[in-house]
Design a protein around this motif. Sequence first.
Motif, PDB file in Angstrom:
ATOM      1  N   PHE A 173       0.841  -1.205   0.000  1.00 37.11           N
ATOM      2  CA  PHE A 173       0.000   0.000   0.000  1.00 37.11           C
ATOM      3  C   PHE A 173       0.874   1.252   0.000  1.00 37.11           C
ATOM      4  O   PHE A 173       1.981   1.254   0.545  1.00 37.11           O
ATOM      5  N   GLY A 174       0.374   2.296  -0.616  1.00 36.66           N
ATOM      6  CA  GLY A 174       1.092   3.557  -0.663  1.00 36.66           C
ATOM      7  C   GLY A 174       0.189   4.656  -1.198  1.00 36.66           C
ATOM      8  O   GLY A 174      -1.031   4.487  -1.300  1.00 36.66           O
ATOM      9  N   ASN A 175       0.799   5.765  -1.558  1.00 27.73           N
ATOM     10  CA  ASN A 175       0.041   6.911  -2.048  1.00 27.73           C
ATOM     11  C   ASN A 175       0.550   7.374  -3.401  1.00 27.73           C
ATOM     12  O   ASN A 175       1.746   7.309  -3.685  1.00 27.73           O
ATOM     13  N   LEU A 176      -0.384   7.839  -4.206  1.00 24.32           N
ATOM     14  CA  LEU A 176      -0.016   8.468  -5.470  1.00 24.32           C
ATOM     15  C   LEU A 176       0.646   9.801  -5.144  1.00 24.32           C
ATOM     16  O   LEU A 176       0.053  10.641  -4.461  1.00 24.32           O
ATOM     17  N   SER A 177       1.886   9.978  -5.577  1.00 25.33           N
ATOM     18  CA  SER A 177       2.657  11.138  -5.144  1.00 25.33           C
ATOM     19  C   SER A 177       2.889  12.161  -6.251  1.00 25.33           C
ATOM     20  O   SER A 177       2.961  13.358  -5.985  1.00 25.33           O
ATOM     21  N   GLN A 178       3.009  11.689  -7.488  1.00 25.88           N
ATOM     22  CA  GLN A 178       3.328  12.614  -8.580  1.00 25.88           C
ATOM     23  C   GLN A 178       2.655  12.158  -9.868  1.00 25.88           C
ATOM     24  O   GLN A 178       2.651  10.963 -10.197  1.00 25.88           O
ATOM     25  N   VAL A 179       2.082  13.114 -10.567  1.00 23.04           N
ATOM     26  CA  VAL A 179       1.452  12.846 -11.870  1.00 23.04           C
ATOM     27  C   VAL A 179       2.074  13.782 -12.889  1.00 23.04           C
ATOM     28  O   VAL A 179       1.970  15.007 -12.762  1.00 23.04           O
ATOM     29  N   LEU A 180       2.752  13.213 -13.866  1.00 18.97           N
ATOM     30  CA  LEU A 180       3.440  14.029 -14.862  1.00 18.97           C
ATOM     31  C   LEU A 180       2.458  14.575 -15.899  1.00 18.97           C
ATOM     32  O   LEU A 180       1.461  13.927 -16.218  1.00 18.97           O
ATOM     33  N   PRO A 181       2.748  15.762 -16.444  1.00 17.26           N
ATOM     34  CA  PRO A 181       1.862  16.340 -17.460  1.00 17.26           C
ATOM     35  C   PRO A 181       1.877  15.547 -18.770  1.00 17.26           C
ATOM     36  O   PRO A 181       0.931  15.606 -19.551  1.00 17.26           O
ATOM     37  N   LYS A 182       2.961  14.812 -18.994  1.00 20.56           N
ATOM     38  CA  LYS A 182       3.069  13.958 -20.176  1.00 20.56           C
ATOM     39  C   LYS A 182       3.913  12.745 -19.804  1.00 20.56           C
ATOM     40  O   LYS A 182       4.733  12.802 -18.880  1.00 20.56           O
ATOM     41  N   PRO A 183       3.733  11.636 -20.497  1.00 21.22           N
ATOM     42  CA  PRO A 183       4.393  10.388 -20.095  1.00 21.22           C
ATOM     43  C   PRO A 183       5.878  10.341 -20.410  1.00 21.22           C
ATOM     44  O   PRO A 183       6.369  10.993 -21.345  1.00 21.22           O
ATOM     45  N   LEU A 184       6.594   9.560 -19.615  1.00 18.47           N
ATOM     46  CA  LEU A 184       7.998   9.266 -19.866  1.00 18.47           C
ATOM     47  C   LEU A 184       8.115   8.201 -20.956  1.00 18.47           C
ATOM     48  O   LEU A 184       7.119   7.611 -21.385  1.00 18.47           O
ATOM     49  N   ILE A 185       9.334   7.933 -21.393  1.00 23.17           N
ATOM     50  CA  ILE A 185       9.578   6.810 -22.290  1.00 23.17           C
ATOM     51  C   ILE A 185       8.994   5.554 -21.643  1.00 23.17           C
ATOM     52  O   ILE A 185       9.217   5.278 -20.468  1.00 23.17           O
TER      53      ILE A 185
END
Length: 297
Positions: free
Chosen positions: A193-205
């Motif tokens: 279990f954990g938390n969503l911490s970061q959502v990028l504006p566009k995806p990485l490779i």
Amino acid sequence: MLPVNQLFIKVFRQKWQLWAIAFFLFFTLTFIIQEQKTTQHKTLETKIKEIGKNSKIPKKSLNQTELKEIAKLVNVRVFANVDDYEIGGSGVIIGQRKNSYLVLTNNHVVDNKEINYQIQTHTGKIYKGEVIWQNNDNLIVDDLALLTFESQEQYQTINIKNNYIPKKNELILASGFPFQDNLKQSENIKYTFGNLSQVLPKPLIGGYQIGYTNNVHSGMSGGSILNLQGQLIGINGLGKYPPLGNPYIYQNGNDIPENQVKNMSNLSWGISSQSINKLISKVEQQKNIDFQIQQVE
């Protein structure tokens, strides 16, 4: 005073009555416990169905035990043995067509086209896996692949969250089958279990876009990321502190500042259900597959 023989009979009857009462209580308690377990199992199955496609029932949060049970039912171990060396990862059952099941995983889990991959379900049974879609020709795009397996057994499929908008600090459950210290992949699923911490504006490779605090280990790639409603919001693929290279580059080729990269390496990274749903639509059009896949709002 009673004769010895009568006294013996009286004592024997009293002991028999006590034993009879003890056996009655034992079997009664056993029956009640079994009924409670059956009811709990049926309740969980009902909850899984309730959050299915077009359900009008409010999507209430599940507790940790219920979330783990869903993860257990839908996650599979994807593996192969090459020269006595075990390779593999995890996958999620996302669709069914009669006796055929559709499994989602990472492309890097099944990238070797010369290998025959196997799939182990929560029952312990092992099936031959067939890769029906992968992206070996373009590693920049989403790190996703699809397999199928055939079985007479009935397996649960996961509900995929549609139009998912990640929420920072959202509590999530990541699961999969990690490799152990002896380099053997565990046959027992691991929950974290954990938390969503970061959502990028566009995806990485590779399509990685959601960063979370859960500890994802080698072998858990392709495993499910569930929200509190037991819906698939993504799959694992990139653990914390990657040992080789710099995976933190946007799909369009733009670099990420070094100070941000350090923070990103403290997180595990997954591919969101938005990308998963796009893949499903693409493959349905190109491959003309007709699996029953539950995509929920």
